[in-house]
Write an enzyme that holds these catalytic residues in place. Structure first.
Site, PDB file in Angstrom:
ATOM      1  N   CYS A 232       0.838  -1.205   0.000  1.00 33.00           N
ATOM      2  CA  CYS A 232       0.000   0.000   0.000  1.00 33.00           C
ATOM      3  C   CYS A 232       0.877   1.261   0.000  1.00 33.00           C
ATOM      4  O   CYS A 232       1.509   1.570  -0.992  1.00 33.00           O
ATOM      5  CB  CYS A 232      -0.980  -0.031   1.168  1.00 33.00           C
ATOM      6  SG  CYS A 232      -2.347   1.136   0.986  1.00 33.00           S
TER       7      CYS A 232
ATOM      8  N   HIS B 290      -3.600  -5.303   0.321  1.00 35.45           N
ATOM      9  CA  HIS B 290      -3.109  -5.772   1.625  1.00 35.45           C
ATOM     10  C   HIS B 290      -3.134  -7.297   1.699  1.00 35.45           C
ATOM     11  O   HIS B 290      -4.164  -7.883   2.049  1.00 35.45           O
ATOM     12  CB  HIS B 290      -3.959  -5.180   2.756  1.00 35.45           C
ATOM     13  CG  HIS B 290      -3.733  -3.730   2.981  1.00 35.45           C
ATOM     14  ND1 HIS B 290      -2.778  -3.249   3.850  1.00 35.45           N
ATOM     15  CD2 HIS B 290      -4.316  -2.640   2.420  1.00 35.45           C
ATOM     16  CE1 HIS B 290      -2.791  -1.927   3.837  1.00 35.45           C
ATOM     17  NE2 HIS B 290      -3.715  -1.529   2.976  1.00 35.45           N
TER      18      HIS B 290
ATOM     19  N   GLU C 241      -1.803  -9.057   3.925  1.00 38.75           N
ATOM     20  CA  GLU C 241      -1.772  -9.490   5.327  1.00 38.75           C
ATOM     21  C   GLU C 241      -3.159  -9.683   5.930  1.00 38.75           C
ATOM     22  O   GLU C 241      -3.296 -10.352   6.961  1.00 38.75           O
ATOM     23  CB  GLU C 241      -0.972  -8.498   6.187  1.00 38.75           C
ATOM     24  CG  GLU C 241      -1.641  -7.167   6.450  1.00 38.75           C
ATOM     25  CD  GLU C 241      -1.410  -6.125   5.366  1.00 38.75           C
ATOM     26  OE1 GLU C 241      -1.528  -4.929   5.667  1.00 38.75           O
ATOM     27  OE2 GLU C 241      -1.120  -6.506   4.217  1.00 38.75           O
TER      28      GLU C 241
END
Length: 529
Positions: free
Chosen positions: A87, A179, A181
């Site tokens: 990001c 993202h 994660e």
């Protein structure tokens, strides 16, 4: 042991990156943008991979490149250390290498779709060339025009055409606008796994290895000094105190402060665990009158947290003096506490936690926080490693400020006792129904408004209480229960709530209306204050 360094630019989910890396068996640490990685390298500290996190800022606001980014990319050039930008970290890489980054015409938040146009070692076994895949986005800026020289585009946004994934294969530099994660990005874990493979990381980080390392760190940090442990009977303080006791033995003094804001029967639970099961001595201090006096007339939640934090430390400083030569205070602070308090260089503050932002600036005791970099699920794993009983490890989280942050507005003795009984009914019925272990956290909130009701032939004018139950794994994101369950399960839970509502209103004077909180995190936090 391999180490992944995560440079934190202030994203509220930065620590999830650390958690995902650890889940994959590799040790990770989070560092601020001011970190001197070149100096660390010159001292022989080896970093096997770097990840640049997301963040709330824009590269358009930069006046020069953060020191850590220059260091990271110099080490990449000199030693071939792989780099992944996520990001804002992706935008930082693009900006550093000369691409134009500007505010997007169409910003992307939440689920987004990408067109996969090139293969990549990061997406091997995850994405197919030419496919359309969904990811989780949260950005306002994008690359305008071409990617930097030496980079190629792996994927673009299906809606805007903006670059969503670029890489420089020769230098092992990768940038993703989404993202990986978060759980909402399918295959995100596998992408991080591929990145760790590219970095050649060994998979030898476990709770066992963390335990071994922390015992040594605690011994070194305390240097023969005595430690007073703030215990509450909750998961965090219980695991932390047992860990510290394992490291320094009788140099640990456990103290339980009854603030008058605890769950029903909490003091008995603490005595049974620490004295009865763990053979650890506990000093019990009843300071309920002091806390209630300090909170009188206070309505603002931040002020309540500050008062509780300051009073908490004051009590411990006094106890430490009475105990003699005490130099350290142990607290069960965990990562979500730190993140939401926004104590990092780039973080945006959400609310203070009494274990973090609520502490007074000047203390006469040094803090020992052995769980500061662990998530709740990791704390439970560590507790199992330490041999704590499941009755403690599987308890729902309870906030340090206790019922004070579950009473909206002023905290009074009457309101505390009423909420304590409401919460006890709710949780007891939840255990009896077999729901407790399927829910990450459940509690009741007392709302400082009164509504009209009818009981028997009479009019009532009582408080509203709200019930909350959420599912989560780490406290960073949460869904209201029973989101994601079957329709049958949802109907069963609705029937359960009706039973709880009847039990509360029938057995307790002062409450005549019960509501259920359906909000997820985000946009809300789990606790109301």
């Amino acid at each position: 042991m391999s180490t992944v360094a995560i440079v934190d630019f202030g994203s509220q989910v930065t620590q999830l990156i650390a958690r995902r890396v650890r889940e994959l068996g590799v040790y990770s640490e989070v560092f601020p943008p001011s970190t001197d990685f070149q100096a660390m390298a010159s001292r022989g500290i080896k970093i096997d991979a770097f990840i640049l996190s997301g963040g709330p800022n824009s590269v358009q606001q930069l006046h020069g490149v953060p020191n850590a980014v220059s260091d990271v990319l110099n080490l990449n050039l000199q030693k071939g250390v792989p780099v992944l930008g996520i990001c804002y970290g992706f935008q930082m890489l693009a900006h550093y290498f000369g691409a134009d980054v500007a505010q997007s015409v169409a910003r992307e938040f939440g689920r987004a779709w990408l067109d996969v146009i090139e293969p990549s070692s990061i997406t091997e076994g995850v994405w197919s060339l030419g496919s359309k895949v969904d990811v989780w986005m949260s950005h306002s800026d994008s690359i305008v025009g071409e990617v930097p020289q030496g980079f190629r585009v792996v994927a673009r946004s299906a809606d805007t055409g903006a670059v969503a994934f670029m890489c420089n294969d020769e230098r092992k530099i990768y940038g993703v606008q989404f993202h990986p994660e978060v759980a909402h990005t399918p295959g995100g874990r596998e992408m991080l796994d591929n990145f760790l493979k590219i970095a050649g990381c060994t998979r030898d980080w476990t709770m066992g290895s963390f335990l071994h390392t922390q015992i040594g760190a605690i011994k070194s940090a305390t240097d023969g000094g005595r430690v007073v442990a703030a215990i509450s009977g909750g998961v965090d303080s219980s695991v932390a105190s047992v860990l510290v006791h394992k490291a320094i033995g009788e140099r640990l003094v456990c103290v339980f402060v009854d603030t008058g804001l605890l769950r029903k029967g909490e003091a008995g639970v603490v005595r049974d665990l620490f004295v009865g099961k763990l053979n650890m001595h506990v000093n019990v201090l009843d300071k309920s009158a002091l806390f209630m006096q300090r909170l009188a007339g206070v309505q603002d939640p931040e002020v309540k947290r500050k008062i509780i934090g300051e009073t908490f430390i004051e009590v411990f400083e006094q106890e430490a003096k009475s105990l003699g030569d005490i130099k350290f205070l142990m607290q069960g602070t965990i990562y979500p506490d730190v993140i939401e308090s926004g104590v990092g260089e780039s973080g945006t503050k959400i609310k203070s936690h009494h274990n973090v932002g609520g502490l007074p600036e000047i203390m006469n005791l040094s803090l020992v926080e052995p769980l500061r970099h662990l998530f709740k699920d990791e704390v439970r794993l560590l507790g199992k490693e330490l041999g704590l009983p499941s009755a403690i490890l599987d308890r729902h989280p309870f906030p340090g400020p206790g019922l004070a942050v579950r009473i909206m507005g002023e905290v009074t003795a009457e309101r505390v006792e009423l909420l304590r009984e409401i919460d006890n009914i709710y949780i007891d019925m939840m255990r009896d129904s077999g729901l407790y272990d399927h829910i990450w956290q459940a509690f009741a909130v007392l709302v400082p408004v009164r509504t009209v009701g009818v009981m028997g032939d009479g009019r009532t004018y009582g408080y509203v209480c709200a019930l909350r139950a959420v599912t989560s794994s780490d406290g960073m994101t949460a869904d209201c229960f029973p989101f994601g369950e079957t329709d049958e399960r949802k109907l069963e839970f609705l029937a359960f709530l009706q039973k709880v509502s009847r039990a509360i209103v029938s057995n307790l004077q002062g409450v005549n209306r019960v509501v259920y909180d359906m909000t997820s995190k985000p946009p809300a936090t789990i606790e109301w204050e």
